[in-house]
Write a protein that holds these residues in place. Structure first.
Motif, mmCIF file in Angstrom:
data_model
loop_
_atom_site.group_PDB
_atom_site.id
_atom_site.type_symbol
_atom_site.label_atom_id
_atom_site.label_comp_id
_atom_site.label_asym_id
_atom_site.label_seq_id
_atom_site.Cartn_x
_atom_site.Cartn_y
_atom_site.Cartn_z
ATOM 1 N N ILE A 252 33.642 57.794 -49.022
ATOM 2 C CA ILE A 252 32.625 56.804 -48.643
ATOM 3 C C ILE A 252 31.297 57.456 -48.272
ATOM 4 O O ILE A 252 30.483 56.875 -47.543
ATOM 5 C CB ILE A 252 33.118 55.929 -47.465
ATOM 6 N N ARG A 253 31.028 58.668 -48.760
ATOM 7 C CA ARG A 253 29.771 59.359 -48.433
ATOM 8 C C ARG A 253 28.565 58.494 -48.798
ATOM 9 O O ARG A 253 27.662 58.298 -47.983
ATOM 10 C CB ARG A 253 29.699 60.691 -49.181
ATOM 11 N N ASP A 254 28.532 58.018 -50.032
ATOM 12 C CA ASP A 254 27.366 57.259 -50.501
ATOM 13 C C ASP A 254 27.236 55.937 -49.751
ATOM 14 O O ASP A 254 26.123 55.526 -49.391
ATOM 15 C CB ASP A 254 27.467 56.994 -52.005
ATOM 16 N N GLU A 255 28.363 55.271 -49.518
ATOM 17 C CA GLU A 255 28.327 53.960 -48.863
ATOM 18 C C GLU A 255 27.843 54.075 -47.413
ATOM 19 O O GLU A 255 27.120 53.195 -46.925
ATOM 20 C CB GLU A 255 29.710 53.311 -48.910
ATOM 21 N N LEU A 256 28.213 55.156 -46.721
ATOM 22 C CA LEU A 256 27.724 55.369 -45.359
ATOM 23 C C LEU A 256 26.246 55.748 -45.363
ATOM 24 O O LEU A 256 25.475 55.311 -44.499
ATOM 25 C CB LEU A 256 28.537 56.465 -44.670
ATOM 26 N N ALA A 257 25.863 56.558 -46.359
ATOM 27 C CA ALA A 257 24.471 57.013 -46.414
ATOM 28 C C ALA A 257 23.498 55.873 -46.662
ATOM 29 O O ALA A 257 22.397 55.853 -46.091
ATOM 30 C CB ALA A 257 24.323 58.078 -47.501
ATOM 31 N N ASP A 258 23.884 54.904 -47.516
ATOM 32 C CA ASP A 258 22.945 53.811 -47.825
ATOM 33 C C ASP A 258 23.200 52.551 -46.996
ATOM 34 O O ASP A 258 22.561 51.519 -47.211
ATOM 35 C CB ASP A 258 22.955 53.485 -49.317
ATOM 36 N N GLY A 259 24.142 52.620 -46.052
ATOM 37 C CA GLY A 259 24.348 51.507 -45.131
ATOM 38 C C GLY A 259 25.226 50.388 -45.645
ATOM 39 O O GLY A 259 25.386 49.368 -44.955
ATOM 40 N N ARG A 260 25.826 50.555 -46.830
ATOM 41 C CA ARG A 260 26.729 49.505 -47.310
ATOM 42 C C ARG A 260 27.986 49.414 -46.448
ATOM 43 O O ARG A 260 28.620 48.366 -46.368
ATOM 44 C CB ARG A 260 27.098 49.753 -48.775
ATOM 45 N N LEU A 261 28.367 50.534 -45.832
ATOM 46 C CA LEU A 261 29.433 50.551 -44.837
ATOM 47 C C LEU A 261 28.910 51.243 -43.588
ATOM 48 O O LEU A 261 28.077 52.157 -43.676
ATOM 49 C CB LEU A 261 30.670 51.298 -45.362
ATOM 50 N N VAL A 262 29.418 50.834 -42.426
ATOM 51 C CA VAL A 262 29.044 51.467 -41.159
ATOM 52 C C VAL A 262 30.313 51.748 -40.362
ATOM 53 O O VAL A 262 31.380 51.180 -40.641
ATOM 54 C CB VAL A 262 28.095 50.574 -40.330
ATOM 55 N N ARG A 263 30.191 52.599 -39.388
ATOM 56 C CA ARG A 263 31.324 52.887 -38.510
ATOM 57 C C ARG A 263 31.698 51.639 -37.722
ATOM 58 O O ARG A 263 30.834 50.949 -37.193
ATOM 59 C CB ARG A 263 30.968 54.000 -37.540
ATOM 60 N N ALA A 264 33.006 51.417 -37.613
ATOM 61 C CA ALA A 264 33.489 50.321 -36.782
ATOM 62 C C ALA A 264 33.832 50.815 -35.382
ATOM 63 O O ALA A 264 34.179 50.025 -34.512
ATOM 64 C CB ALA A 264 34.718 49.682 -37.415
ATOM 65 N N GLY A 265 33.757 52.118 -35.150
ATOM 66 C CA GLY A 265 34.046 52.708 -33.858
ATOM 67 C C GLY A 265 33.496 54.114 -33.804
ATOM 68 O O GLY A 265 33.158 54.696 -34.848
ATOM 69 N N ASP A 266 33.404 54.704 -32.611
ATOM 70 C CA ASP A 266 32.848 56.052 -32.515
ATOM 71 C C ASP A 266 33.875 57.092 -32.928
ATOM 72 O O ASP A 266 34.974 56.763 -33.400
ATOM 73 C CB ASP A 266 32.285 56.305 -31.119
ATOM 74 N N THR A 267 33.542 58.363 -32.708
ATOM 75 C CA THR A 267 34.356 59.457 -33.265
ATOM 76 C C THR A 267 35.737 59.594 -32.629
ATOM 77 O O THR A 267 36.596 60.295 -33.180
ATOM 78 C CB THR A 267 33.612 60.795 -33.131
ATOM 79 N N VAL A 268 35.975 58.950 -31.489
ATOM 80 C CA VAL A 268 37.326 59.032 -30.900
ATOM 81 C C VAL A 268 38.350 58.349 -31.794
ATOM 82 O O VAL A 268 39.563 58.582 -31.647
ATOM 83 C CB VAL A 268 37.368 58.414 -29.485
ATOM 84 N N TRP A 269 37.888 57.503 -32.717
ATOM 85 C CA TRP A 269 38.781 56.794 -33.627
ATOM 86 C C TRP A 269 38.978 57.545 -34.954
ATOM 87 O O TRP A 269 39.707 57.072 -35.821
ATOM 88 C CB TRP A 269 38.236 55.395 -33.928
#
Length: 305
Positions: A252-269
């Motif tokens: 999901i590198r590209d999807e995170l980079a362009d905002g199509r997907l975002v984190r649903a939780g911080d790094t503890v998850w």
């Protein structure tokens, strides 16, 4: 009668060596797999061909008679294929099986990097679930397996029989689409129910997610709305806004980079993953042996994607 060419070649090898273990090494398969193939040949011809009561093993009268035909067929076929292919055995492609997510998103980048260190490397790649890939490796029906290291040892791969190289580190990240304000539509923080995109029972990545959630009350808020064994399938549904899923970051590198997907939780998850390349030490194929030696001499940055 349904005969496989490899069974004939196995039988000729056994007739020459009079040893199941030596023949298995020569045929680049494990001894149990080799023994099963000889039994399959006997079942196909309807006769016992090998006398297993002696050491070294011998051939029955039926086996001695069948050997003449088997040798002629193998020699004729080998000669014909040699003319057709015109390829040296040393350049034969390596058969690699890989988990679906690794085959689609990890393998192209990794193999490109590896070839900078070892030169041209012909390969054939087949994607399958992790359990099937392990079975194929154990049966000696592939040269290499690209899979995830299992810290909980549920895969039960003996490190001496199935040595491996660590070739990558990754993280499984909880992701979903964003709302109008750019925040996760289905956040792990909070009290609301979360539509959950889950891995099917038995999927390796699913076990990792279940271990993370095992003692966390958040699991009670997850309402499964879709299941599949493939990370790419979960990504497709997450992109449609159906729910939240844990997906390897390299998918999901590209999807995170362009905002199509975002984190649903911080790094503890986040869930750490280690990618390994496995082989079976009982199988001695020249191309695999050569690659393994080359990889032991390469700097670690050539081994990793």
């Amino acid at each position: 009668m349904n005969l496989e060419t490899k069974w004939l070649e196995d039988f000729v090898a056994l007739a020459n060596t009079r040893s199941f273990s030596a023949s298995a090494r020569q045929r680049h398969v494990t001894q149990p797999a080799f023994s099963r193939r000889i039994r399959s040949l006997e079942q196909a011809v309807g006769a016992t061909l090998v006398d297993r009561s002696t050491t070294p093993v011998g051939l029955t009268p039926e086996g001695q008679l069948f050997l003449v035909t088997a040798r002629n067929l193998v020699e004729q076929l080998s000669e014909c294929l040699g003319h057709l292919r015109g390829l040296a055995m040393a350049n034969e492609a390596l058969d690699i099986v890989a988990a679906h997510s690794l085959a689609l998103a990890f393998y192209p980048r990794w193999i490109s990097r590896l070839q900078q260190g070892v030169g041209e490397l012909p390969t054939r790649l087949v994607a399958m679930n992790v359990g099937d890939a392990i079975h194929v490796l154990r049966e000696g029906n592939c040269d290499l397996m690209l899979g995830y290291h299992d810290p909980y040892a549920t895969m039960q791969l003996d490190a001496e029989v199935f040595p491996s190289f660590s070739i990558g580190k990754a993280m499984m990240i909880p992701v979903c689409v964003a709302d109008e304000a750019g925040r996760p539509r289905f956040p792990l923080e909070g009290e609301a129910a979360i539509p959950f995109l889950a891995y099917t029972q038995g999927a390796f990545l699913g076990r990792s997610v279940r271990m993370l959630l095992k003692n966390d009350p958040t699991r009670l808020r997850l309402k499964t709305v879709y299941e599949t064994a493939m990370a790419e399938g979960l990504k497709g549904m997450a992109l449609q806004g159906v729910g939240m899923a844990w997906i390897p970051d390299f998918c999901i590198r590209d999807e995170l980079a362009d905002g199509r997907l975002v984190r649903a939780g911080d790094t503890v998850w986040d869930i750490p993953l280690e990618v390994r390349l496995y082989r079976c030490a009982l199988v001695h194929k020249p191309g695999v042996e050569r690659l393994w030696r080359q990889m032991t001499r390469l700097p670690s940055d050539f081994l990793r994607a």
